[in-house]
Design a protein around this motif. Structure first.
Motif, short mmCIF file in Angstrom:
data_model
loop_
_atom_site.label_atom_id
_atom_site.label_comp_id
_atom_site.label_asym_id
_atom_site.label_seq_id
_atom_site.Cartn_x
_atom_site.Cartn_y
_atom_site.Cartn_z
N LEU A 138 1.13 -1.12 -0.44
CA LEU A 138 -0.30 0.61 0.45
C LEU A 138 0.81 1.69 0.50
O LEU A 138 0.12 2.33 -0.52
CB LEU A 138 -0.85 -0.10 1.20
N PHE B 48 1.97 7.82 4.45
CA PHE B 48 2.27 7.89 3.11
C PHE B 48 3.54 7.58 2.69
O PHE B 48 4.28 9.01 3.14
CB PHE B 48 1.37 8.72 2.61
N ALA C 263 3.88 6.53 -2.44
CA ALA C 263 2.08 6.76 -2.63
C ALA C 263 0.83 7.55 -3.62
O ALA C 263 1.17 8.46 -3.47
CB ALA C 263 1.92 6.73 -1.03
N GLU C 264 0.26 6.61 -4.54
CA GLU C 264 -0.53 7.59 -5.16
C GLU C 264 -1.53 7.46 -4.70
O GLU C 264 -3.03 6.70 -4.93
CB GLU C 264 -0.17 7.25 -6.83
N TYR C 265 -1.91 8.25 -3.73
CA TYR C 265 -3.04 8.46 -2.63
C TYR C 265 -3.88 10.57 -3.45
O TYR C 265 -2.79 10.53 -3.19
CB TYR C 265 -3.53 7.95 -1.27
N VAL D 206 -6.59 12.59 1.47
CA VAL D 206 -6.24 11.20 1.65
C VAL D 206 -5.01 11.34 2.83
O VAL D 206 -5.02 11.36 3.78
CB VAL D 206 -6.60 10.27 0.79
N LYS D 207 -3.57 12.05 2.20
CA LYS D 207 -2.41 12.32 3.02
C LYS D 207 -2.27 13.23 3.54
O LYS D 207 -1.52 13.14 4.76
CB LYS D 207 -1.68 12.02 1.39
N ILE E 192 -11.17 6.73 -3.83
CA ILE E 192 -10.60 5.97 -3.53
C ILE E 192 -11.67 4.56 -3.81
O ILE E 192 -12.24 4.66 -3.27
CB ILE E 192 -9.58 5.51 -2.27
N GLU F 182 -13.45 6.53 5.50
CA GLU F 182 -13.10 5.40 4.93
C GLU F 182 -14.34 4.66 5.40
O GLU F 182 -14.95 4.22 6.30
CB GLU F 182 -12.16 4.91 5.44
#
Length: 104
Positions: free
Chosen positions: A23, A42, A46-48, A52-53, A76, A98
């Motif tokens: 992840l 992260f 990390a590609e979020y 979210v980050k 997501i 989430e």
């Protein structure tokens, strides 16, 4: 829905770090305290979504993911970070939320 945890992004190291290479993030166990606080760091690649980050999220357990996502702004898509768990993130009033569905 049932409250699960509060995820707090940080760039600092923290006690009880759990690396999740698949992840591209490091987390703490939200079950190690009575309030469900989870630290999240992260990794650089990390590609979020930035939301979210950078913004804390609240996580809820849901019974049926597809139903919980109906009409929501999904940021997501549903994915399975571990066996028996399906997660997705939505945005509500500028905050990431989430959703978690346990398959066990």
């Amino acid at each position: 829905m049932k409250f699960s945890h509060l995820g707090v992004p940080t760039s600092d190291h923290f006690d009880g770090e759990i690396d999740l290479p698949h992840l591209k993030m490091t987390v703490s166990d939200h079950r190690n305290n009575p309030y469900g606080i989870q630290w999240m760091r992260f990794w650089e690649d990390a590609e979020y979504p930035d939301l979210v980050k950078n913004v804390p999220h609240v996580a809820f357990e849901v019974e049926v993911m597809a139903k919980a996502l109906e009409g929501k702004k999904v940021i997501i898509e549903p994915n399975s970070p571990s066996e028996g768990l399906l997660v997705a993130f939505i945005e509500v009033n500028g905050v990431p939320i989430e959703l978690m569905e346990y398959k066990i």
